[in-house]
Write a protein that holds these residues in place. Structure first.
Motif, PDB file in Angstrom:
ATOM      1  N   LEU A  39       0.822  -1.206   0.000  1.00 31.41           N
ATOM      2  CA  LEU A  39       0.000   0.000   0.000  1.00 31.41           C
ATOM      3  C   LEU A  39       0.860   1.261   0.000  1.00 31.41           C
ATOM      4  N   HIS A  40       2.014   1.206   0.695  1.00 31.31           N
ATOM      5  CA  HIS A  40       2.939   2.347   0.746  1.00 31.31           C
ATOM      6  C   HIS A  40       2.232   3.642   1.153  1.00 31.31           C
ATOM      7  N   PHE A  41       1.301   3.562   2.069  1.00 36.11           N
ATOM      8  CA  PHE A  41       0.530   4.750   2.409  1.00 36.11           C
ATOM      9  C   PHE A  41       1.402   5.836   3.029  1.00 36.11           C
ATOM     10  N   ALA A  42       1.237   7.056   2.543  1.00 32.67           N
ATOM     11  CA  ALA A  42       1.916   8.236   3.098  1.00 32.67           C
ATOM     12  C   ALA A  42       1.231   9.467   2.545  1.00 32.67           C
ATOM     13  N   HIS A  43       1.334  10.557   3.261  1.00 29.77           N
ATOM     14  CA  HIS A  43       0.824  11.829   2.765  1.00 29.77           C
ATOM     15  C   HIS A  43       1.952  12.534   2.019  1.00 29.77           C
ATOM     16  N   LYS A  44       2.064  12.211   0.748  1.00 32.16           N
ATOM     17  CA  LYS A  44       3.044  12.876  -0.107  1.00 32.16           C
ATOM     18  C   LYS A  44       2.590  12.766  -1.558  1.00 32.16           C
ATOM     19  N   GLU A  45       3.207  13.572  -2.413  1.00 36.00           N
ATOM     20  CA  GLU A  45       2.837  13.607  -3.813  1.00 36.00           C
ATOM     21  C   GLU A  45       3.142  12.278  -4.499  1.00 36.00           C
ATOM     22  N   LYS A  46       2.377  12.003  -5.532  1.00 33.86           N
ATOM     23  CA  LYS A  46       2.596  10.771  -6.290  1.00 33.86           C
ATOM     24  C   LYS A  46       3.992  10.776  -6.900  1.00 33.86           C
ATOM     25  N   TRP A  47       4.510   9.598  -7.153  1.00 37.50           N
ATOM     26  CA  TRP A  47       5.786   9.452  -7.843  1.00 37.50           C
ATOM     27  C   TRP A  47       5.608   8.403  -8.930  1.00 37.50           C
ATOM     28  N   GLU A  48       5.774   8.837 -10.170  1.00 39.45           N
ATOM     29  CA  GLU A  48       5.559   7.958 -11.318  1.00 39.45           C
ATOM     30  C   GLU A  48       4.181   7.287 -11.204  1.00 39.45           C
ATOM     31  N   THR A  49       4.116   5.970 -11.073  1.00 38.80           N
ATOM     32  CA  THR A  49       2.817   5.280 -11.032  1.00 38.80           C
ATOM     33  C   THR A  49       2.325   5.033  -9.609  1.00 38.80           C
ATOM     34  N   ARG A  50       3.033   5.577  -8.611  1.00 38.66           N
ATOM     35  CA  ARG A  50       2.683   5.323  -7.217  1.00 38.66           C
ATOM     36  C   ARG A  50       1.873   6.489  -6.638  1.00 38.66           C
ATOM     37  N   GLN A  54      -3.713   7.692  -2.085  1.00 43.08           N
ATOM     38  CA  GLN A  54      -4.900   6.982  -2.533  1.00 43.08           C
ATOM     39  C   GLN A  54      -5.011   5.571  -1.964  1.00 43.08           C
ATOM     40  N   SER A  55      -3.916   5.057  -1.414  1.00 40.66           N
ATOM     41  CA  SER A  55      -3.952   3.689  -0.878  1.00 40.66           C
ATOM     42  C   SER A  55      -4.967   3.543   0.250  1.00 40.66           C
ATOM     43  N   LYS A  56      -5.203   4.615   0.983  1.00 40.86           N
ATOM     44  CA  LYS A  56      -6.193   4.530   2.059  1.00 40.86           C
ATOM     45  C   LYS A  56      -7.587   4.301   1.491  1.00 40.86           C
ATOM     46  N   GLN A  57      -7.934   5.048   0.464  1.00 42.12           N
ATOM     47  CA  GLN A  57      -9.249   4.878  -0.154  1.00 42.12           C
ATOM     48  C   GLN A  57      -9.359   3.519  -0.829  1.00 42.12           C
ATOM     49  N   LYS A  58      -8.272   3.071  -1.442  1.00 39.11           N
ATOM     50  CA  LYS A  58      -8.272   1.744  -2.061  1.00 39.11           C
ATOM     51  C   LYS A  58      -8.491   0.656  -1.016  1.00 39.11           C
ATOM     52  N   THR A  92       6.317   9.414  10.175  1.00 43.11           N
ATOM     53  CA  THR A  92       6.154   8.090   9.586  1.00 43.11           C
ATOM     54  C   THR A  92       5.242   7.220  10.441  1.00 43.11           C
ATOM     55  N   LEU A  93       5.396   7.297  11.753  1.00 43.92           N
ATOM     56  CA  LEU A  93       4.509   6.551  12.643  1.00 43.92           C
ATOM     57  C   LEU A  93       3.061   7.020  12.508  1.00 43.92           C
ATOM     58  N   SER A  94       2.865   8.295  12.223  1.00 43.22           N
ATOM     59  CA  SER A  94       1.496   8.782  12.024  1.00 43.22           C
ATOM     60  C   SER A  94       0.884   8.183  10.767  1.00 43.22           C
ATOM     61  N   PHE A  95       1.711   7.989   9.722  1.00 42.09           N
ATOM     62  CA  PHE A  95       1.219   7.321   8.517  1.00 42.09           C
ATOM     63  C   PHE A  95       0.813   5.882   8.851  1.00 42.09           C
ATOM     64  N   LEU A  96       1.665   5.197   9.606  1.00 39.34           N
ATOM     65  CA  LEU A  96       1.390   3.814   9.983  1.00 39.34           C
ATOM     66  C   LEU A  96       0.119   3.724  10.826  1.00 39.34           C
ATOM     67  N   ASP A  97      -0.018   4.618  11.795  1.00 33.34           N
ATOM     68  CA  ASP A  97      -1.209   4.608  12.653  1.00 33.34           C
ATOM     69  C   ASP A  97      -2.478   4.820  11.836  1.00 33.34           C
ATOM     70  N   GLU A  98      -2.404   5.721  10.879  1.00 37.22           N
ATOM     71  CA  GLU A  98      -3.600   6.042  10.088  1.00 37.22           C
ATOM     72  C   GLU A  98      -4.036   4.866   9.229  1.00 37.22           C
ATOM     73  N   ILE A  99      -3.091   4.223   8.554  1.00 39.86           N
ATOM     74  CA  ILE A  99      -3.478   3.112   7.674  1.00 39.86           C
ATOM     75  C   ILE A  99      -3.822   1.866   8.493  1.00 39.86           C
ATOM     76  N   GLU A 100      -3.172   1.692   9.651  1.00 39.45           N
ATOM     77  CA  GLU A 100      -3.516   0.573  10.530  1.00 39.45           C
ATOM     78  C   GLU A 100      -4.940   0.726  11.060  1.00 39.45           C
ATOM     79  N   THR A 101      -5.334   1.941  11.382  1.00 38.98           N
ATOM     80  CA  THR A 101      -6.702   2.191  11.852  1.00 38.98           C
ATOM     81  C   THR A 101      -7.720   1.791  10.787  1.00 38.98           C
ATOM     82  N   THR A 102      -7.425   2.108   9.535  1.00 36.38           N
ATOM     83  CA  THR A 102      -8.305   1.706   8.441  1.00 36.38           C
ATOM     84  C   THR A 102      -8.326   0.195   8.297  1.00 36.38           C
TER      85      THR A 102
END
Length: 298
Positions: A39-50, A54-58, A92-102
């Motif tokens: 999922l590579h979830f993070a709050h940052k701009e897309k890079w190439e095809t990543r 959007q991984s959270k919504q997916k 980074t831990l905040s990204f992990l916490d957010e996607i883990e909650t989902t």
């Protein structure tokens, strides 16, 4: 036609599984689980095809499907989160916490496999303290569990060549290995199992195939030899290589799941429902970019 059926892509495929002597117990007709990876979830701009955000919504869409299926559990195969352009542990831990909650909105047990990006900016201990596995798997990076007459073994290949853990980005992603102690543990788990076995791992084990060695476990040949000698392993499910892959050798299917991060919504996502029937035929019902796959046993 609904979104699921419209975007579902079926590539099909058949392979023969030559692992004799195993069936699910008579009272267990099948095992069913949800499968996701990268999922590579993070709050940052897309890079190439990543498309990181959007991984959270997916994931939310995948879990909506999973919660309407009669599944036993959900497993993610690693790289659950990513990091910002400038690495920062707290962020980074905040990204992990957010996607883990989902992830926890799934209504059945959830299991994790560690991927290399899960140790970007943080340690394995950080990761374990901010995620939750079911039961005795809690707090472990490699472990096993039994469900409906199948033994599932989760491996951790996130070790440097000197045997040290991947830690806070202190690793080279093309150099992953399963150390001696874990290999001994794996042999014991296989020897003691009275059930057929399915293995989950992030980096690929099928280095014998046409896949790049850069995405494989460095000592994959040793681990594959252990799996083959046991005559109990029916399949290995892997992540890491976002484009997917499949191979088959000595009665074992090696299926690499496509990464959820790849491509933008609404046309792109990747998740699957896997079913193992009483005769150990494996049916993978893929959604969006994940192909269907039938891995059959004679």
């Amino acid at each position: 036609m609904n979104r699921r059926m419209f975007f579902k892509k079926s590539c099909g495929g058949m392979a023969v599984l030559a692992c004799s002597g195993f069936h699910l117990p008579e009272e267990n007709e099948k095992v069913r689980f949800g499968l996701i990876t990268d999922l590579h979830f993070a709050h940052k701009e897309k890079w190439e095809t990543r498309f990181y955000e959007q991984s959270k919504q997916k994931l939310e869409e995948a879990i909506h499907v999973f919660n309407n299926e009669k599944l036993d559990f959900l497993i993610e195969l690693g790289d659950l989160k990513d990091q910002a352009i400038l690495p920062d542990r707290v962020q980074t831990l905040s990204f992990l916490d957010e996607i883990e909650t989902t992830l926890r909105t799934f209504n059945k047990p959830v299991y994790h496999v560690l991927g290399n990006h899960d140790m970007d900016s943080i340690s394995k201990q950080d990761y374990l303290e901010h995620t939750r596995n079911e039961g005795k798997a809690q707090g472990k990076t490699f472990y096993s569990f039994i469900w409906q007459g199948v033994k599932f073994i989760v491996l951790d290949a996130n070790f440097n060549e000197d045997g040290s853990d991947y830690d806070c980005g202190n690793f080279v992603w093309t150099k992953a290995m399963i150390p001696a102690g874990q290999k001994i543990w794996l042999k014991k788990e296989l020897e003691e199992s009275k059930y057929p076995v399915v293995v989950f791992v992030h980096q690929l084990l099928d280095a014998f195939s046409d896949i790049s060695k850069d995405v494989c476990v460095s000592n994959a040949d040793e681990i594959v030899d252990v799996l083959e000698q046991s005559r109990k392993v029916i399949a290995v499910f892997q992540g890491h290589h976002h484009y997917g892959h499949y191979s088959f050798k000595e009665g074992i299917h090696y299926f690499t799941m496509k990464g959820m991060i790849e491509g933008s919504l609404p046309d792109n996502n990747s998740f699957a429902v896997v079913e193992i029937d009483k005769d150990l035929n494996i049916y993978l019902d893929g959604f969006y970019n994940c192909e269907d796959k039938v891995m059959a046993r004679n």
